[in-house]
Design a protein around this motif. Structure first.
Motif, PDB file in Angstrom:
ATOM      1  N   HIS A 193       0.381   5.328   0.738  1.00 22.66           N
ATOM      2  CA  HIS A 193      -0.431   6.463   1.179  1.00 22.66           C
ATOM      3  C   HIS A 193       0.394   7.739   1.082  1.00 22.66           C
ATOM      4  O   HIS A 193       1.518   7.793   1.581  1.00 22.66           O
ATOM      5  CB  HIS A 193      -0.904   6.290   2.630  1.00 22.66           C
ATOM      6  N   ASP A 245      -4.957   7.149  -0.710  1.00 23.20           N
ATOM      7  CA  ASP A 245      -4.545   5.770  -0.934  1.00 23.20           C
ATOM      8  C   ASP A 245      -4.234   5.673  -2.427  1.00 23.20           C
ATOM      9  O   ASP A 245      -5.126   5.476  -3.255  1.00 23.20           O
ATOM     10  CB  ASP A 245      -5.699   4.835  -0.539  1.00 23.20           C
ATOM     11  N   THR A 259       0.824  -1.209   0.000  1.00 24.66           N
ATOM     12  CA  THR A 259       0.000   0.000   0.000  1.00 24.66           C
ATOM     13  C   THR A 259       0.860   1.262   0.000  1.00 24.66           C
ATOM     14  O   THR A 259       1.946   1.298   0.570  1.00 24.66           O
ATOM     15  CB  THR A 259      -0.933   0.053   1.235  1.00 24.66           C
ATOM     16  N   ARG A 280      -5.635   3.273  -4.995  1.00 29.88           N
ATOM     17  CA  ARG A 280      -7.090   3.103  -5.103  1.00 29.88           C
ATOM     18  C   ARG A 280      -7.817   4.419  -5.317  1.00 29.88           C
ATOM     19  O   ARG A 280      -8.882   4.651  -4.752  1.00 29.88           O
ATOM     20  CB  ARG A 280      -7.651   2.493  -3.811  1.00 29.88           C
TER      21      ARG A 280
END
Ligand code: ADP
Ligand code: MG
Length: 228
Positions: free
Chosen positions: A68, A73, A66, A76
């Motif tokens: 950030h 995010d 992931t 996404r």
């Protein structure tokens, strides 16, 4: 994710499939970076520096993990978020300047702000201030072809700041320059990030530049190793 960190990478993996073979460039890479820090990443050619920067900037996607950035995010985001992220969160500087050849130095800095909806007068004032910050006020009406390589890169640095981004990503910004200009433009990136309180992630193989960061990592074996 903590709000203290403008950038948070967790267990990033990047595998390319080329001619049927899997090539894992990044593996198990994590990083938390505090707001306002200047982070330098070094590594051999082909070690994955550009790949990592592109993943942070949402220009490429990780195979796993992931990303950030400033509350986004990155893997996404919907279209509206991508636009907002590119316009308001990121400032980009590359090895090549990518200035628009038919526009003047001033217009090249002004346009991203104007395109983002900043009123013309305000965008122009901001562009003039940044032009002065990079020491090129007297070159404002010059086209890129009428500027030296170092001057063009100074315009690119000014442009990266015009939309007041939170995070500047710089991929070998001095890689095409002679040693004197490399020092000048490297110093400018650090001092303007400081002046405008920006977080900087800078990729370089120039060790002199690397020593100017608050934190320095090397990409080794697909992950980050802290150097100081
Ligand atoms: P660096 O910026 O550190 O020089 P890169 O991130 O550009 O390295 O590339 C890291 C590795 O990934 C290199 O071995 C490169 O050949 C490979 N690579 C980069 N992009 C692709 C791609 N689209 N497909 C396959 N391999 C790639
Ligand atoms: Mg690269």
């Amino acid at each position: 994710m903590s709000d203290d960190f403008i950038l948070s990478l967790k267990d990033i993996e990047k595998t390319y499939v080329s001619s049927g073979e899997n090539l894992t460039i990044i593996k198990g890479l994590s990083l938390d970076l505090e707001r306002g820090k200047k982070c330098v990443i070094v590594g051999k050619s082909g070690s994955g520096k550009s790949t990592l920067l592109n993943i942070i900037g949402g220009l490429d996607s990780a195979t796993d993990g992931t990303v950030h950035v400033n509350g986004f995010d990155v893997s996404r985001m919907n279209e509206r978020q991508i636009n907002e992220f590119r316009m308001n969160v990121l400032g980009l500087v590359f090895q090549f300047h990518y200035l628009l050849k038919d526009f003047t130095a001033l217009e090249n800095i002004f346009l991203p702000a104007y395109m983002a909806g900043v009123p013309k007068k305000e965008a122009m004032e901001k562009a003039l201030d940044l032009l002065s910050d990079v020491g090129l006020s007297e070159r404002k009406d010059h086209l890129p072809s009428q500027l030296s390589g170092g001057e063009r890169q100074r315009i690119a640095v000014a442009r990266s700041l015009v939309n007041d981004p939170e995070l500047i990503l710089a991929d070998e910004p001095t890689g095409n320059l002679d040693p004197e200009n490399a020092v000048l433009i490297g110093d400018m990136l650090f001092s303007l990030s400081e002046k405008y309180r920006k977080t900087l992630v800078l990729v370089t193989h120039d060790m002199n530049l690397a020593s100017k960061g608050d934190v320095c990592f090397a990409i080794e074996g697909g992950t980050l190793v802290e150097k100081k």
